[in-house]
Write a protein that holds these residues in place. Structure first.
Motif, PDB file in Angstrom:
ATOM      1  N   THR A 195      48.720  27.712  49.610  1.00  7.80           N
ATOM      2  CA  THR A 195      49.308  28.225  48.384  1.00  7.80           C
ATOM      3  C   THR A 195      50.318  29.312  48.727  1.00  7.80           C
ATOM      4  O   THR A 195      50.245  29.931  49.789  1.00  7.80           O
ATOM      5  CB  THR A 195      48.239  28.820  47.447  1.00  7.80           C
ATOM      6  OG1 THR A 195      47.551  29.877  48.115  1.00  7.80           O
ATOM      7  CG2 THR A 195      47.239  27.751  47.011  1.00  7.80           C
ATOM      8  N   VAL A 196      51.234  29.516  47.822  1.00  6.04           N
ATOM      9  CA  VAL A 196      52.233  30.564  47.983  1.00  6.04           C
ATOM     10  C   VAL A 196      52.377  31.281  46.647  1.00  6.04           C
ATOM     11  O   VAL A 196      52.281  30.660  45.579  1.00  6.04           O
ATOM     12  CB  VAL A 196      53.587  29.981  48.453  1.00  6.04           C
ATOM     13  CG1 VAL A 196      54.166  29.039  47.428  1.00  6.04           C
ATOM     14  CG2 VAL A 196      54.570  31.090  48.788  1.00  6.04           C
ATOM     15  N   LEU A 197      52.534  32.585  46.701  1.00  2.00           N
ATOM     16  CA  LEU A 197      52.671  33.393  45.495  1.00  2.00           C
ATOM     17  C   LEU A 197      54.121  33.358  45.046  1.00  2.00           C
ATOM     18  O   LEU A 197      55.018  33.746  45.784  1.00  2.00           O
ATOM     19  CB  LEU A 197      52.237  34.833  45.804  1.00  2.00           C
ATOM     20  CG  LEU A 197      51.841  35.732  44.630  1.00  2.00           C
ATOM     21  CD1 LEU A 197      50.621  35.174  43.912  1.00  2.00           C
ATOM     22  CD2 LEU A 197      51.566  37.147  45.127  1.00  2.00           C
ATOM     23  N   ARG A 198      54.351  32.882  43.830  1.00  2.00           N
ATOM     24  CA  ARG A 198      55.703  32.744  43.324  1.00  2.00           C
ATOM     25  C   ARG A 198      55.784  33.283  41.901  1.00  2.00           C
ATOM     26  O   ARG A 198      54.771  33.422  41.212  1.00  2.00           O
ATOM     27  CB  ARG A 198      56.155  31.260  43.293  1.00  2.00           C
ATOM     28  CG  ARG A 198      55.937  30.521  44.576  1.00  2.00           C
ATOM     29  CD  ARG A 198      56.747  31.083  45.714  1.00  2.00           C
ATOM     30  NE  ARG A 198      58.175  31.011  45.472  1.00  2.00           N
ATOM     31  CZ  ARG A 198      59.035  31.946  45.862  1.00  2.00           C
ATOM     32  NH1 ARG A 198      58.616  33.025  46.472  1.00  2.00           N
ATOM     33  NH2 ARG A 198      60.314  31.799  45.631  1.00  2.00           N
ATOM     34  N   GLY A 199      56.980  33.563  41.425  1.00  2.00           N
ATOM     35  CA  GLY A 199      57.179  33.932  40.040  1.00  2.00           C
ATOM     36  C   GLY A 199      57.088  32.708  39.152  1.00  2.00           C
ATOM     37  O   GLY A 199      56.896  31.586  39.617  1.00  2.00           O
ATOM     38  N   GLY A 200      57.218  32.934  37.861  1.00  5.59           N
ATOM     39  CA  GLY A 200      57.190  31.809  36.925  1.00  5.59           C
ATOM     40  C   GLY A 200      56.077  31.882  35.914  1.00  5.59           C
ATOM     41  O   GLY A 200      55.953  31.002  35.052  1.00  5.59           O
ATOM     42  N   GLY A 201      55.246  32.929  35.966  1.00  8.09           N
ATOM     43  CA  GLY A 201      54.142  33.042  35.019  1.00  8.09           C
ATOM     44  C   GLY A 201      54.563  33.524  33.648  1.00  8.09           C
ATOM     45  O   GLY A 201      53.791  33.440  32.696  1.00  8.09           O
ATOM     46  N   GLY A 202      55.787  34.029  33.534  1.00  5.27           N
ATOM     47  CA  GLY A 202      56.307  34.437  32.240  1.00  5.27           C
ATOM     48  C   GLY A 202      56.028  35.886  31.899  1.00  5.27           C
ATOM     49  O   GLY A 202      55.355  36.621  32.623  1.00  5.27           O
ATOM     50  N   GLU A 203      56.549  36.277  30.766  1.00  2.00           N
ATOM     51  CA  GLU A 203      56.432  37.657  30.274  1.00  2.00           C
ATOM     52  C   GLU A 203      54.978  37.997  29.973  1.00  2.00           C
ATOM     53  O   GLU A 203      54.206  37.163  29.500  1.00  2.00           O
ATOM     54  CB  GLU A 203      57.294  37.781  29.020  1.00  2.00           C
ATOM     55  CG  GLU A 203      57.293  39.121  28.352  1.00  2.00           C
ATOM     56  CD  GLU A 203      58.187  39.141  27.120  1.00  2.00           C
ATOM     57  OE1 GLU A 203      57.883  39.907  26.186  1.00  2.00           O
ATOM     58  OE2 GLU A 203      59.177  38.380  27.088  1.00  2.00           O
ATOM     59  N   ALA A 204      54.591  39.246  30.224  1.00  2.00           N
ATOM     60  CA  ALA A 204      53.213  39.666  29.970  1.00  2.00           C
ATOM     61  C   ALA A 204      53.134  41.179  29.897  1.00  2.00           C
ATOM     62  O   ALA A 204      54.066  41.891  30.269  1.00  2.00           O
ATOM     63  CB  ALA A 204      52.272  39.144  31.067  1.00  2.00           C
ATOM     64  N   VAL A 205      52.003  41.662  29.400  1.00  2.00           N
ATOM     65  CA  VAL A 205      51.661  43.081  29.465  1.00  2.00           C
ATOM     66  C   VAL A 205      50.524  43.227  30.469  1.00  2.00           C
ATOM     67  O   VAL A 205      49.461  42.621  30.315  1.00  2.00           O
ATOM     68  CB  VAL A 205      51.234  43.632  28.090  1.00  2.00           C
ATOM     69  CG1 VAL A 205      50.732  45.077  28.226  1.00  2.00           C
ATOM     70  CG2 VAL A 205      52.395  43.564  27.108  1.00  2.00           C
ATOM     71  N   VAL A 206      50.770  43.984  31.513  1.00  2.00           N
ATOM     72  CA  VAL A 206      49.790  44.196  32.576  1.00  2.00           C
ATOM     73  C   VAL A 206      48.965  45.433  32.225  1.00  2.00           C
ATOM     74  O   VAL A 206      49.503  46.537  32.146  1.00  2.00           O
ATOM     75  CB  VAL A 206      50.493  44.384  33.938  1.00  2.00           C
ATOM     76  CG1 VAL A 206      49.478  44.716  35.028  1.00  2.00           C
ATOM     77  CG2 VAL A 206      51.295  43.139  34.298  1.00  2.00           C
ATOM     78  N   GLU A 207      47.690  45.244  31.983  1.00  2.00           N
ATOM     79  CA  GLU A 207      46.807  46.372  31.715  1.00  2.00           C
ATOM     80  C   GLU A 207      46.418  47.007  33.046  1.00  2.00           C
ATOM     81  O   GLU A 207      45.949  46.315  33.953  1.00  2.00           O
ATOM     82  CB  GLU A 207      45.565  45.918  30.950  1.00  2.00           C
ATOM     83  CG  GLU A 207      45.860  45.297  29.593  1.00  2.00           C
ATOM     84  CD  GLU A 207      46.519  46.267  28.618  1.00  2.00           C
ATOM     85  OE1 GLU A 207      46.550  47.479  28.906  1.00  2.00           O
ATOM     86  OE2 GLU A 207      47.010  45.809  27.570  1.00  2.00           O
ATOM     87  N   CYS A 208      46.607  48.308  33.162  1.00  2.00           N
ATOM     88  CA  CYS A 208      46.419  48.945  34.461  1.00  2.00           C
ATOM     89  C   CYS A 208      45.629  50.249  34.390  1.00  2.00           C
ATOM     90  O   CYS A 208      45.555  50.972  35.379  1.00  2.00           O
ATOM     91  CB  CYS A 208      47.776  49.200  35.114  1.00  2.00           C
ATOM     92  SG  CYS A 208      48.910  50.203  34.109  1.00  2.00           S
ATOM     93  N   HIS A 209      45.036  50.562  33.249  1.00  2.00           N
ATOM     94  CA  HIS A 209      44.291  51.817  33.132  1.00  2.00           C
ATOM     95  C   HIS A 209      43.005  51.723  33.948  1.00  2.00           C
ATOM     96  O   HIS A 209      42.096  50.980  33.614  1.00  2.00           O
ATOM     97  CB  HIS A 209      43.981  52.117  31.670  1.00  2.00           C
ATOM     98  CG  HIS A 209      43.486  53.528  31.451  1.00  2.00           C
ATOM     99  ND1 HIS A 209      42.777  53.897  30.337  1.00  2.00           N
ATOM    100  CD2 HIS A 209      43.601  54.654  32.215  1.00  2.00           C
ATOM    101  CE1 HIS A 209      42.467  55.182  30.410  1.00  2.00           C
ATOM    102  NE2 HIS A 209      42.965  55.663  31.539  1.00  2.00           N
TER     103      HIS A 209
END
Length: 595
Positions: free
Chosen positions: A235-249
């Motif tokens: 597997t390879v990590l690539r973009g393409g997952g689309g817009e999102a809000v990353v929760e990081c608290h």
């Protein structure tokens, strides 16, 4: 790195954290409006994996000194002097003492690190206009590798040189929380919401966590990572997952520093606390080009990416290809891919068929073509066959030259090879590489299904006349009769790196059926568009992607029973050039990126 609002790639921090911090300032609150959104650990919307960090109230895994790299050798360089006030120095000195105590107790837990960082009552400042909400210095600091301006180059930051125990504690905590993730730098931000931006010298993959009592403050990202299968079963990590809000608290979350991102508004917590300290772990794009002494210092402080041999870590190979221009075997692999596609994937055929294929500058200095189904060649060949003299020499069966209209926009549209039309009436227009701006092909659909070419233009939105050319583009499209079909492509970049496209460009695309919300076209991004004058919003076909992707759009442009033009049979195809290079066995050679 972590963000707040500028639509273009920037070369500012965290890619270039300012090593000598600017004049001190009091901790400042975010200028953003308060948010009522609570950070719920169970509601992470990011497509990329994230790691739950321990709450400060819980005991977290510790990083023992024996797990750290060897002790730092005696320095031969003069220690950098940070431009801090006495109050900032005293605050950092207290944090250094607290970090020394934590390391002596083998406690590099989230709770302990949060207590040390949130205990700072006076913060250094950094000149980071690309993330600052008001372009003034922001409160924060970078630990580890930084690029010092003025010809100094890559060095250990002044904060890390003067406060090594603070650096060692945060690095030990990061290693324990993110095993296997290489990082050369830790950007720490205090109580401000970074505006929308793209990191300039971040190689890409980054992790973020926010500490302290607050609500909101998630990270909006324009794209997320996804894992894609490779031909060899990996597997390879690539973009393409689309817009999102990353929760990081109080949780580490992965994001792409090379995609647009920004901090969402945050507000006081239920307990009245209002502290947000975010930590971003990333690697500088020159992490493997340090001098030997700096690389040794980095290892002693606990950073896991930092060398002087130029060797690329396996983790970063795909991202290095994405950021750089292809060269050597990697360029040969790309050119072989294009040749194979030309043979195996000819343009679409059939009444009203149109096609576009393109990619940006960083792969072979760009490439692209338009295609459409005309009707002139078949008619001419029938006439020629009727009047052909007996015993005349047979004409070649391959494509023949197709005459295009002369351009009217005052920008060179000279083609390096003439347009051709084949026996299936497919006209192919090969566009020259390394030509900035938007290529524009205008077609008139006939009742027979054939498409007549009315114009081939190029609008140069890259150079100094950006606004003049955007006005020309808009005027040209606004004057079109209803139903006129337009194909748009790039073969380099539509825009300059530091000058986003004017709003009028997007307004013009909406005249051709683009949706109301259009993702901004970025620097060297491939872009393809098929629309028609007067088409309903969203009726057009359009696509854009990162630089190392071949985009292909196909559709048919036909008139319905009422005479209106319909863009039907839409098909979109993306070929990831980086994946092809990685799976073809070609070394990940790359030339330095140029402007």
């Amino acid at each position: 790195m972590e963000s707040f609002l500028k639509v273009s790639a920037s070369t500012d921090a965290p890619s270039k954290p300012t090593d000598s911090d600017a004049a001190p300032s009091k901790p400042m609150d975010s200028d953003a409006a308060p948010s009522k959104q609570a950070d719920s650990p169970s509601k992470s919307t990011a497509a990329a994996p994230s790691k739950q960090a321990d709450s400060p109230s819980k005991s977290a895994p510790t990083a023992k000194p024996t797990d750290s790299p060897p002790a730092k050798k005696e320095a031969t360089k003069k220690k950098a002097a940070g431009a801090w006030t006495s109050t900032v120095k005293k605050s950092l000195a207290r944090a250094e003492a607290a970090a020394r105590d934590a390391l002596a107790e083998n406690d590099a837990s989230t709770a302990r690190v949060e207590a040390v960082l949130c205990g700072l009552d006076e913060w250094p400042t950094q000149a980071r206009p690309n993330v600052s909400p008001n372009e003034k210095p922001v409160t924060g600091m970078c630990l580890g590798a930084v690029n010092v301006l003025g010809g100094v180059g890559m060095q250990v930051s002044a904060v890390s040189q003067n406060f090594p125990k603070l650096t060692e504690l945060v690095a030990a905590w990061t290693r324990a929380e993110l095993p296997g993730f290489p990082f050369s730098s830790l950007q720490i931000n205090y109580n401000y919401a970074a505006k929308k931006h793209v990191d300039g010298n971040n190689i890409g993959p980054s992790y973020i966590v926010s500490l302290g009592d607050h609500e909101g403050g998630g990270l909006w990202v324009a794209d997320t990572f996804v894992e894609k299968a490779t031909d060899d079963g990996g597997t390879v990590l690539r973009g393409g997952g689309g817009e999102a809000v990353v929760e990081c608290h109080r949780r580490w979350s992965l994001f792409d520093g090379n995609s647009e991102h920004m901090t969402l508004p945050f507000s006081p917590a239920a307990n009245g606390g209002m502290t947000r300290v975010s930590v971003v772990a990333f690697s500088h794009s020159s992490y493997n080009k340090l001098d030997a002494e700096t690389a040794a210092d980095m290892a002693a402080l606990g950073f896991t990416a930092g060398s002087s041999d130029g060797a690329e870590l396996d983790y970063f190979k795909p991202f290095r290809i994405d950021k750089s221009e292809l060269a050597g075997d990697a360029l040969d692999s790309y050119l072989e891919l294009r040749a194979a596609r030309k043979a195996a994937r000819p343009p679409p055929t059939g009444a009203g068929a149109v096609g576009i294929e393109c990619n940006g500058y960083s792969a072979g200095k760009g490439a692209g073509w338009f295609s459409f189904v005309g009707g002139q060649a078949a008619k001419k060949r029938r006439i020629d066959a009727f009047f052909k003299p007996k015993n005349a020499a047979p004409k070649p069966a391959g494509p023949v030259t197709y005459e295009l209209p002369k351009a009217t926009n005052k920008v060179s549209t000279n083609l390096e090879q003439p347009a051709t039309i084949d026996g299936d009436n497919v006209v192919r227009v090969e566009l020259p590489k390394n030509r900035v701006g938007l290529w524009y092909l205008e077609l008139d659909p006939k009742p027979s299904g054939a498409l007549q070419c009315c114009a081939l233009e190029r609008f140069d939105l890259y150079n100094d006349a950006t606004f003049v050319q955007s006005d020309a583009f808009h005027a040209h499209v606004a004057a079109l009769p209803p139903g006129r079909v337009v194909l748009i492509s790039i073969t380099d970049t539509a825009m300059a790196k530091t000058r986003p496209l004017p709003k009028k460009v997007y307004d013009t695309l909406r005249l051709l059926g683009a949706p109301d919300h259009i993702e901004p076209i970025g620097y060297r991004m491939p872009f393809a568009f098929i629309g028609a004058r007067g088409a309903a919003p969203g009726a057009a076909s359009l696509a854009l992607d990162k630089t190392k992707v071949i985009l292909r759009l196909e559709a048919s442009a036909k008139r319905d029973g009422d005479g209106a033009v319909v863009i039907a049979d839409q098909n979109e195809e993306r070929t990831d050039i980086t994946e092809h290079v990685l799976t073809s066995g070609a070394p990940a050679d790359a030339a330095p990126a140029t402007e």
